[in-house]
Design a protein around this motif. Structure first.
Motif, PDB file in Angstrom:
ATOM      1  N   VAL A 118       0.818  -1.220   0.000  1.00 35.31           N
ATOM      2  CA  VAL A 118       0.000   0.000   0.000  1.00 35.31           C
ATOM      3  C   VAL A 118       0.848   1.264   0.000  1.00 35.31           C
ATOM      4  N   PHE A 260      -2.984  -1.790 -10.957  1.00 37.38           N
ATOM      5  CA  PHE A 260      -3.362  -0.494 -10.396  1.00 37.38           C
ATOM      6  C   PHE A 260      -4.301   0.221 -11.355  1.00 37.38           C
ATOM      7  N   TYR A 262      -6.717   3.883 -11.561  1.00 40.29           N
ATOM      8  CA  TYR A 262      -6.998   5.178 -10.935  1.00 40.29           C
ATOM      9  C   TYR A 262      -8.181   5.805 -11.659  1.00 40.29           C
ATOM     10  N   GLN A 264     -10.362   4.558  -9.371  1.00 40.39           N
ATOM     11  CA  GLN A 264     -11.192   3.571  -8.698  1.00 40.39           C
ATOM     12  C   GLN A 264     -10.642   2.183  -8.957  1.00 40.39           C
ATOM     13  N   PRO A 265     -10.175   1.463  -7.892  1.00 43.55           N
ATOM     14  CA  PRO A 265      -9.758   0.068  -8.099  1.00 43.55           C
ATOM     15  C   PRO A 265     -10.927  -0.756  -8.646  1.00 43.55           C
ATOM     16  N   VAL A 336      -2.719   8.023  -3.065  1.00 42.80           N
ATOM     17  CA  VAL A 336      -3.510   6.792  -3.045  1.00 42.80           C
ATOM     18  C   VAL A 336      -3.475   6.150  -1.668  1.00 42.80           C
ATOM     19  N   GLY A 337      -2.299   6.113  -1.055  1.00 40.08           N
ATOM     20  CA  GLY A 337      -2.175   5.457   0.246  1.00 40.08           C
ATOM     21  C   GLY A 337      -2.336   6.379   1.420  1.00 40.08           C
ATOM     22  N   SER A 339      -4.827   8.018   2.630  1.00 39.71           N
ATOM     23  CA  SER A 339      -6.009   7.857   3.454  1.00 39.71           C
ATOM     24  C   SER A 339      -5.860   6.760   4.492  1.00 39.71           C
ATOM     25  N   SER A 427     -12.609  -0.142   1.392  1.00 40.47           N
ATOM     26  CA  SER A 427     -11.716  -0.653   0.360  1.00 40.47           C
ATOM     27  C   SER A 427     -10.295  -0.193   0.641  1.00 40.47           C
ATOM     28  N   PRO A 429      -6.654   0.632  -0.454  1.00 33.17           N
ATOM     29  CA  PRO A 429      -5.974   0.917  -1.718  1.00 33.17           C
ATOM     30  C   PRO A 429      -4.926  -0.144  -2.046  1.00 33.17           C
ATOM     31  N   ARG A 430      -4.859  -0.503  -3.316  1.00 36.54           N
ATOM     32  CA  ARG A 430      -3.862  -1.436  -3.836  1.00 36.54           C
ATOM     33  C   ARG A 430      -3.942  -2.811  -3.166  1.00 36.54           C
TER      34      ARG A 430
END
Length: 872
Positions: A118, A260, A262, A264-265, A336-337, A339, A427, A429-430
């Protein structure tokens, strides 16, 4: 005249020669030196000696290596076999050590696998380190994730650091004509997206400039996952047609596989971002679009930030709509990470604390075992065993434990990782990149070896010290030295300190969840359920058709027994928000002082369905329709307080979204629609009759449990339009629970870690006290023979344990206070410096220490003086 060989050459010869043959070889070389001396003199003899030594070195080194290699492997095999025999003799202690090591290594490995994927690992596309995300800031506040589209266009032209800048936004689309209507995530992108994100097309093509024209035919690019899972990787998909939101779309391409996506995964469908003139899309106050940029090669992040801030300042001065706005950029990996960065940091610290306690606990157990083996170690020393040889044996024993425990831990780590991902709220990320990569496996192996080396240090330092004859006479019942007692006390105090800090953090997290659960959200979540619909533009054309669709749905729902009310709304609580500024017409445009508010569309009776009290004026009525000559809005208490500052807002005129002469007709109670722990944001409500929307949530308030009415609700919607997709079904209670799910997860996580740390600390205290009692049996026997009673023995043992624990408690309180400021970021309504919490945890730690020491204390009080002295 010198008659001895060169000292340096002789020393080198003796050092390299095998120990058993060193004297013999040195004698031969001395004889050679003597003969040469007699024939050719001292200088020639020394030169000849050096030549002979240098010629013999390769042969001597080979012999020494062969012997040492053979001896090393034999000794290693013996050490390993002895380690397993020792484990069989002490099964309880060995099991405790292995379980502790498995727990620690598996926890560290699983957490590192998540953190690595992440936060640490580069994004999986070319030159990802040059990709950044743009964010706006409003009036010096926290960054907003979106920008206004006109500002993005200006940044694209005016910021030289950007090689490419792409606009991105998310939406949903209903797929029909292929069985049951289904809703999919869509990503709308502009022409620069492929350049910024290095998106590769596996089939067909990406969007061309002509595809972004408003009047262009509808086209779609499929995500690779959707193509494979939904369409079976059909090679003929390019050129086919799919119906999205009642409109046919031509499939022009399929994106290549990527770990990946972007923004939205799992994005399934990509659409061209089309900008419609005259809509809020071109409003500088409407922050609705995301932006990612690729920096030019060699551009520093600080330089790009400075350029962007400078351009934002120019736009603020040039455009009234940009008043109070600025912009910043973040590396995309950080964005992305970001949060979950705090959550991952907390998780890492909690696991690190458990690892520290586990190491201390294992060190305690191994130290106790080594002291119990004092006679064995003394016999080894008496028989000629070197300190190095004994230390190697002890180190091998630790490494065997590390190999067994680490191997089991690495086997269990994937299951623990899956459990962690399943428990994570929302959710992650990654998440698709999380797994047992070679780097993660290496981290687990490294932790296992580091633990083995760390816990062996006390044993290695202790071995070879002390009086061997005395140790042979007294065996393991000899009294502990002052240094041993201090070191054991230090280990226990350290365990108590770290455990107290972790337990205190867990208690504060639990108190946060309790505090959040008691906050009034403003609306009544009981008995309310919501779901999202999208009115068909084909079967219900025009704005009047959309209004007719929702009128029929609401009318049918209100006939269901148990339904107390139903309304439509553009955003339900905690589903996201749309914001804008508005202007009081009686005071004029105030620039940065204009209030910023959340904009929510609703239908008549919304306040009764949501449970919002009507504070002043009226709510929307039937007369407030699309043909009404008097557009009206309702505001909440927060907006009334900020915008009207004590004056009555009812009857006042406002302007927003470029529309003027909206009259405030009512004021409702405040509500928390984004997060329970934030201040209630201001809300402005408009009527969906006056500004129709096709995509709306339907909120239903019922007397029975809302879930029991789901079949009837679905039947009513299907009766109005059998092709409509019903999505985002959720009760308000569930939405409220999801809003505090991250806090619950943190409380659960730290609670589990605190329980483990607490248990390990108590076991460590018990083991050390019990071992101390056994080691001091002779001293206790003498004391009791001299008149000490059983109560005094029990009291003495418990007090000694409490003294050590008290030192650990003080250290743990210091750790808690030092980390309080950082911990405060995870707390809501609870002070990290809570004296009551810290005092309660400290008291609990001392109380449990007393209980843990009570059992060995009772055993000590039953010591028979005669038996103890006879054993000596």
């Amino acid at each position: 005249m010198r008659r001895r060989p060169p000292a340096m050459a002789e020393s080198l010869l003796r050092a390299v020669a095998p120990p058993d043959d060193a004297a013999f070889i040195a004698g031969d070389m001395l004889e050679l030196f003597t003969r040469t001396l007699e024939v050719a003199g001292p200088r020639a003899a020394r030169r000849q000696y050096w030549i002979a030594v240098l010629q013999a070195l390769p042969h001597l080194l080979a012999r020494r290596f062969e012997r040492s290699e053979s001896s090393m492997f034999v000794d290693l095999a013996d050490d390993v076999r002895f380690a397993f025999r020792l484990a069989q003799r002490t099964p309880v202690a060995t099991a405790a050590i292995l379980l502790t090591m498995i727990l620690a290594v598996a926890s560290v490995t699983s957490v590192f696998s998540v953190v690595d994927a992440v936060l640490l690992r580069p994004l999986p596309f070319a030159n990802s380190e040059r990709v950044v995300e743009l964010r706006s800031t409003y009036q010096g506040g926290e960054p907003l994730t979106n920008l206004a589209y006109p500002d993005l266009q200006d940044y694209r032209v005016m910021v030289p650091a950007f090689e490419a800048l792409s606009a991105v936004t998310e939406n949903v689309a209903t797929l029909t004509g292929a069985g049951e209507p289904r809703q999919f995530t869509t990503v709308q992108v502009d022409s620069a997206y492929q350049d910024v994100m290095a998106a590769r097309v596996e089939r067909g093509r990406f969007f061309a400039p002509a595809d972004f024209a408003v009047s262009a035919p509808n086209v779609v690019v499929l995500g690779n996952g959707y193509w494979r899972h939904e369409l079976g990787a059909s090679p003929s998909v390019v050129g086919s047609t799919m119906v999205l939101n009642e409109e046919p779309h031509l499939v022009i391409g399929v994106l290549g596989p990527s770990d990946f996506q972007y923004p939205q995964p799992g994005a399934e469908l990509y659409l061209p971002l089309r900008i419609y003139p005259g809509t809020m899309m071109v409003n500088r106050g409407a922050m609705w679009v995301g932006a990612v940029a690729r920096l030019r090669p060699g551009t520093l992040l600080a330089s790009a930030r400075a350029q962007l801030a400078s351009v934002a300042g120019v736009l603020e001065r040039r455009n009234p709509g940009d008043a109070g706005l600025s912009a910043t950029i973040l590396p995309l990996r950080e964005a992305v990470g970001g949060s979950v960065g705090g959550m991952m940091a907390l998780l890492s610290l909690a696991v690190g604390a458990v690892l520290a306690i586990a190491c201390l606990n294992i060190a305690n157990l191994l130290l106790g075992l080594s002291q119990a083996r004092s006679r064995e170690l003394a016999v080894r020393a008496a028989l000629g065993g070197s300190a190095f040889r004994v230390r190697r044996q002890l180190l091998t024993e630790s490494l065997v434990l590390a190999a067994v425990g680490g191997g089991i831990a690495l086997a269990l780590a994937p299951a623990l990782t899956r459990a962690l991902l399943a428990a994570y709220p929302g959710s992650l990320p990654r998440a698709a990149e999380v797994g047992m990569s070679p780097r993660v496996i290496m981290a687990g192996v490294t932790v296992s070896l580091a633990m083995a080396l760390f816990v062996s240090l006390p044993l290695l330092r202790r071995t070879g010290r002390g009086n061997v004859p005395g140790r042979l006479r007294s065996g393991w019942r000899e009294g502990r030295s002052a240094a041993e007692r201090r070191f054991g006390d230090l280990l226990v105090a350290s365990q108590v300190a770290v455990s107290l800090a972790v337990v205190a953090a867990a208690v504060l997290m639990v108190r946060t969840v309790v505090r959040l659960s008691s906050i009034d959200p403003g609306y009544d979540p009981r008995g309310a359920i919501s779901f999202r619909l999208y009115a068909s533009a084909v079967r219900f054309p025009g704005s009047s058709g959309a209004a007719r669709f929702y009128d029929q749905v609401l009318a049918g729902i209100r006939t269901i027994p148990g339904v107390r009310g139903a309304t439509t709304i553009t955003q339900v609580p905690f589903s996201g928000s749309f914001g804008d500024v508005f202007v009081r017409e009686d005071v004029g445009d105030q620039g940065q002082a204009n209030p910023h508010t959340q904009i929510v569309g609703v239908s008549a009776g919304f306040e009764r369905v949501l449970g919002l009290p009507l504070r002043a004026g009226r709510s929307f009525e039937v007369i407030d329709g699309a043909d009404s000559s008097a557009p009206v809005v309702v505001i909440d208490e927060t907006l009334a307080r900020r915008a009207f500052r004590g004056t009555d807002p009812v009857g006042k005129l406002i302007a927003w979204q470029g529309r003027q002469h909206w009259r405030v007709v009512g004021v409702v109670g405040l509500s928390r629609s984004d997060a329970l722990y934030d201040e209630p944001p201001p809300h402005l409500y408009f009527s969906t009759k006056q500004i129709p929307r096709r995509g709306l949530y339907v909120v239903v308030r019922t007397s029975p449990r809302p879930q029991t009415l789901l079949p009837e609700l679905r039947a009513i919607v299907r009766s109005v339009d059998p092709e409509v997709a019903i999505t985002n079904v959720e009760t308000f209670d569930d939405a409220l629970g999801h809003s505090i799910a991250p806090h619950r997860f943190r409380a659960w996580l730290t609670g589990v870690m605190a329980a483990v740390a607490f248990l390990l600390a108590i076991l460590g205290i018990y083991a050390v006290v019990a071992y101390g009692v056994a080691r001091q049996a002779r001293e206790t026997g003498i004391r009791m023979a001299l008149g000490e009673d059983q109560a005094s023995v029990r009291r003495r043992v418990v007090v000694m344990a409490l003294r050590v624990a008290a030192a650990g408690v003080l250290a743990g309180l210091a750790i808690s206070l030092v980390s309080a400021r950082w911990l405060g970021a995870f707390l809501v309504g609870v002070s990290p410096y809570s004296a009551g919490t810290l005092a309660a945890v400290a008291a609990a730690m001392l109380a449990v220490t007393g209980l843990a020491a009570a059992i060995p204390a009772a055993r000590a009080s039953r010591t028979d003086p005669a038996v103890a002295l006879r054993a000596d």
